[in-house]
Design an enzyme around this catalytic site. Structure first.
Site, PDB file in Angstrom:
ATOM      1  N   CYS A 247      24.501  13.199  38.304  1.00 27.64           N
ATOM      2  CA  CYS A 247      24.011  14.099  39.358  1.00 27.64           C
ATOM      3  C   CYS A 247      22.634  13.635  39.819  1.00 27.64           C
ATOM      4  O   CYS A 247      21.599  14.106  39.338  1.00 27.64           O
ATOM      5  CB  CYS A 247      23.954  15.542  38.851  1.00 27.64           C
ATOM      6  SG  CYS A 247      23.562  16.735  40.155  1.00 27.64           S
TER       7      CYS A 247
ATOM      8  N   ASN B  20      33.907  43.771  46.699  1.00 30.45           N
ATOM      9  CA  ASN B  20      35.215  44.408  46.935  1.00 30.45           C
ATOM     10  C   ASN B  20      35.898  43.882  48.184  1.00 30.45           C
ATOM     11  O   ASN B  20      36.477  44.624  48.963  1.00 30.45           O
ATOM     12  CB  ASN B  20      35.061  45.937  47.004  1.00 30.45           C
ATOM     13  CG  ASN B  20      34.511  46.520  45.718  1.00 30.45           C
ATOM     14  OD1 ASN B  20      33.395  47.031  45.661  1.00 30.45           O
ATOM     15  ND2 ASN B  20      35.278  46.395  44.639  1.00 30.45           N
TER      16      ASN B  20
END
Length: 541
Positions: free
Chosen positions: A186, A437
């Site tokens: 990385c 939600n």
């Protein structure tokens, strides 16, 4: 605020006091104009020419920093002043840098990532705090900005690990971060921490390779390797080797600090690749001084991500059906009324899912070029998760009821490295419980079942079993494309591609996919921690 040196000017840009920022910008502007004058060719001796080249390099570094601030600083006045200085320099005839890429992420359109100038007050404060602490607002934070509730905990934990009082010295911390990030190639994280390492007084020679670092840090290389790729193989012998190495021995507190840093940066490398994080504007690969090339594309098309409209429209209906089908499966699982499976059957389902997860292929086996800059920070380049899957080795089952984060790991970490257990626990809880939600365009959806399936699937890949969970649910909720993405990002993140990111949950918002990546990151970190902390506990008892 008294600004006495050049670095102090840059630091003052993070002040909440507008007058301090203005004074700092005045000083920076004067310094830039002096450097522009020094870098101008003078036709004098070779020594003067060499001095001009050095001045030009210093000027380019400063201009790149100004470019970053003009795009990323959370304070509008600093952004505007930096842009103005760059325009002035350009009008004088000096070439200024331009950003490469299309924003903080290669996977997510820049327009969809919250711009620092158009934020709600809470996110603005988080960004300001981060900028004041680091002198930059990095691309990881910008992408995590989709979820400010999580970002706040993440930054608080990382600040504590890297900058607050702790068992390890500041330069040792950053060197361990480099070692951890390098295990997954990385370069984004390696480059950030190379700069930070040097800023806190780290020895430049250590950056020539792990064999140039102190023996004490070299000893942690083996633990770094095993934790990153096969954490189930960590034993008390690894711990004993570090704690009983005579003059190179680690204390328990130092070791816990190192373990938390290693697991944090292994998992952060997963997030970096999983979200396609781009190089920082002021770092290598983030900017160029070359003029843009002319192509057949309209600039506005490139900026807006046009060019694949037909494909997007063609896939929209199919993607919509996928969301509906997933929601229907969730509904059926929630409403099922069947006899509870026996413990034997639950164990069999876990072993079946664990075995199947080993057979999920991440990506094509293609050679990955590994630069010396990255590979010199760790040993045994060939060691990785892929070797394990090829040989078909068995991953032993780790039962959470025997050793869990809540009942065992949390208290051990907090005892040896005070407060970090609480910070980690809050971060785990936020990632696991975070919900709006929603699912794609649907509202008022209970996503707890789906979040639990993702978390438990990752732990299952590492051999970790929850006795009260029915692993049969995983195949009902996670399709093959999603499993390939999860396994690649968690086990071999350097192989994650944009195509893989786009192939799962095609109708979901980018913010929802970032949330998935937060879950993957935290589940991976907790899995590594569990194995390491269990080994420490076994050593202590």
């Amino acid at each position: 605020m008294d600004i006495q040196d050049a670095e102090g000017w840059w630091t003052a840009l993070g002040s909440r006091d507008a007058l301090s920022r203005e004074a700092a910008m005045d000083s920076i502007r004067q310094e830039v104009m002096m450097r522009v004058e020094k870098a101008a060719p003078s036709g004098e001796s070779s020594s003067s020419a060499d001095s001009a080249v050095a001045s030009s390099n210093d000027l380019n570094d400063t201009l790149a920093r100004l470019l970053m601030l003009s795009k990323r600083c959370p304070f509008a006045d600093v952004r505007e002043r930096c842009a103005r200085i760059l325009r002035t320099v350009q009008e004088i005839g000096v070439r200024i840098p331009r950003p490469l890429g299309s924003g903080p992420s290669r996977f997510i359109p820049e327009k969809e990532i919250l711009e620092v100038s158009k934020l709600d007050s809470r996110t603005q404060l988080i960004f300001e705090d981060s900028f004041a602490a680091l002198g930059r607002l990095d691309n990881i934070s910008l992408v995590m900005g989709f979820h400010p509730q999580y970002l706040e905990r993440f930054l608080r934990t990382q600040h504590y690990l890297l900058q607050m009082d702790g068992p390890l010295s500041l330069h040792d911390r950053h060197y361990i971060c480099i070692m951890a990030a390098a295990r997954h190639q990385c370069s984004y994280l390696v480059n950030l921490h190379v700069n930070d390492f040097l800023q806190v007084g780290g020895d430049q020679k250590w950056l020539n390779g792990l064999d140039n670092a102190p023996q004490k840090l070299q000893l942690v290389g083996e633990l770094n390797k095993v934790l990153a790729h096969r954490p189930w193989l960590v034993t008390r012998a690894h711990i004993e080797q570090l704690l009983k190495s005579e003059e190179h021995s680690w204390s328990l507190a130092e070791l816990i600090h190192a373990v938390v840093l290693l697991t944090h940066y292994h998992s952060l490398a997963s997030f970096t690749f999983g979200c396609g994080i781009s190089p920082e504007i002021h770092c290598d690969g983030g900017h160029t001084f070359r003029l843009p090339s002319v192509s057949s594309y309209c600039a506005c098309d490139i900026a807006n991500g046009n060019g694949a409209v037909d494909e997007v429209l063609g896939n929209h209906q199919e993607a919509s059906c996928e969301v509906e089908a997933l929601m229907e499966r969730m509904k059926l699982l929630q409403c099922r009324d069947e006899e509870e499976a026996s413990q034997e059957e639950m164990a069999t389902r876990f072993e079946r899912e664990k075995t199947e997860s080993m057979l999920v292929v991440t990506t094509e086996e293609e050679g990955t070029f590994l630069s010396r800059d990255i590979s010199c920070h760790f040993e045994d380049l060939s060691y990785g998760y892929k070797d394990f899957s090829r040989r078909g080795d068995h991953v032993p089952t780790f039962r959470v009821q025997d050793y869990s984060w809540e009942d065992h790991g949390y208290s051990l970490v907090n005892r040896l490295y005070p407060d970090i257990g609480q910070l980690l626990d809050e971060k785990f809880q936020i990632a696991y419980n975070l919900t709006y939600n929603t699912m794609a365009t649907h509202r008022d959806v209970d996503t707890s079942m789906l979040r639990r399936a993702i978390w438990n699937y990752i732990h299952c890949m590492f051999g970790i079993r929850y006795d009260d969970y029915d692993y049969g649910e995983i195949n009902q909720l996670l399709d093959r494309n999603f499993k390939v993405y999860i396994k690649t990002m968690v086990c071999s993140p350097e192989k994650t591609t944009k195509r893989m990111y786009e192939s799962f949950w095609r109708q979901f918002q980018h913010s929802e996919k970032v949330h998935v990546n937060l879950l993957l990151m935290e589940a991976r970190m907790q899995a590594e921690l569990l194995y390491a902390l269990r080994a420490v506990t076994r050593y202590m008892t």
